[in-house]
Design a protein around this motif. Structure first.
Motif, PDB file in Angstrom:
ATOM      1  N   TYR A  14       0.834  -1.198   0.000  1.00  8.43           N
ATOM      2  CA  TYR A  14       0.000   0.000   0.000  1.00  8.43           C
ATOM      3  C   TYR A  14       0.879   1.262   0.000  1.00  8.43           C
ATOM      4  N   VAL A  39     -11.185   1.378  -6.727  1.00 10.59           N
ATOM      5  CA  VAL A  39     -10.434   0.453  -5.869  1.00 10.59           C
ATOM      6  C   VAL A  39     -10.436  -0.944  -6.479  1.00 10.59           C
ATOM      7  N   ARG A  40     -11.618  -1.418  -6.841  1.00 14.25           N
ATOM      8  CA  ARG A  40     -11.736  -2.777  -7.407  1.00 14.25           C
ATOM      9  C   ARG A  40     -10.979  -2.912  -8.721  1.00 14.25           C
ATOM     10  N   ASN A  49      -4.896  -7.219  -3.401  1.00 11.79           N
ATOM     11  CA  ASN A  49      -6.135  -7.194  -2.652  1.00 11.79           C
ATOM     12  C   ASN A  49      -6.743  -5.800  -2.689  1.00 11.79           C
ATOM     13  N   HIS A  51      -8.379  -4.306  -0.457  1.00 11.40           N
ATOM     14  CA  HIS A  51      -8.166  -3.602   0.808  1.00 11.40           C
ATOM     15  C   HIS A  51      -6.818  -2.862   0.806  1.00 11.40           C
ATOM     16  N   THR A  52      -5.851  -3.405   0.066  1.00 13.07           N
ATOM     17  CA  THR A  52      -4.546  -2.755  -0.059  1.00 13.07           C
ATOM     18  C   THR A  52      -4.685  -1.450  -0.832  1.00 13.07           C
ATOM     19  N   ASN A  54      -7.482   0.222  -1.192  1.00 10.39           N
ATOM     20  CA  ASN A  54      -8.310   1.097  -0.364  1.00 10.39           C
ATOM     21  C   ASN A  54      -7.461   1.801   0.698  1.00 10.39           C
ATOM     22  N   LYS A  55      -6.524   1.088   1.310  1.00  5.61           N
ATOM     23  CA  LYS A  55      -5.657   1.685   2.324  1.00  5.61           C
ATOM     24  C   LYS A  55      -4.790   2.787   1.712  1.00  5.61           C
ATOM     25  N   GLN A  58      -7.067   5.767   0.941  1.00  3.19           N
ATOM     26  CA  GLN A  58      -7.460   6.478   2.166  1.00  3.19           C
ATOM     27  C   GLN A  58      -6.315   7.346   2.675  1.00  3.19           C
TER      28      GLN A  58
END
Length: 130
Positions: A14, A39-40, A49, A51-52, A54-55, A58
């Motif tokens: 990330y 993100v996707r 991933n 979530h990576t 997204n982090k 963010q």
């Protein structure tokens, strides 16, 4: 802009992604108001991933590099990156201290260190890679 991640590096994925997007903004490869992949979509494109991603997004949002709109998606901050203030300068000094300390421990002299910094800084201003 090409994203190039090193999955074997000690630096978290990330953070690599965050740094590369900031690099693209600094080099003017990513312009204010320009859209970034969702993100996707980005996660699927580079095989990580969601979530990576997204982090990373963010963190970039928190630092003012991007805006995330429900309808427009992710865009480079149209107003540009917030200018350096005292808080940023204090954070910059905190990040530089261990780099300078390690350079001193490894016998990198002051002039060599400053020339390296100048070269990297100029590569961003001139748009060339270093």
């Amino acid at each position: 802009m090409l994203i190039n991640l090193d999955f074997e590096a000690n630096e978290p994925i990330y953070q690599q992604l965050t740094n590369q997007i900031i690099d693209g903004i600094a080099r003017k490869e990513l312009k204010p108001g320009e859209g970034l992949p969702s993100v996707r979509s980005l996660a699927a494109d580079i095989g990580i991933n969601l979530h990576t991603v997204n982090k990373a997004y963010q963190q970039l949002k928190q630092e003012g590099f991007i805006l995330i709109h429900r309808q427009k998606g992710v865009v480079i901050n149209p107003d540009g990156v917030p200018k350096a203030d005292e808080s940023y300068r204090a954070q910059l000094q905190k990040k530089l201290r261990p780099i300078i300390a390690e350079s001193i421990c490894r016998d990198v002299d002051e002039l060599e260190f400053l020339e390296l910094c100048q070269s990297i800084y100029n590569s961003y201003k001139g748009g060339t890679t270093s």
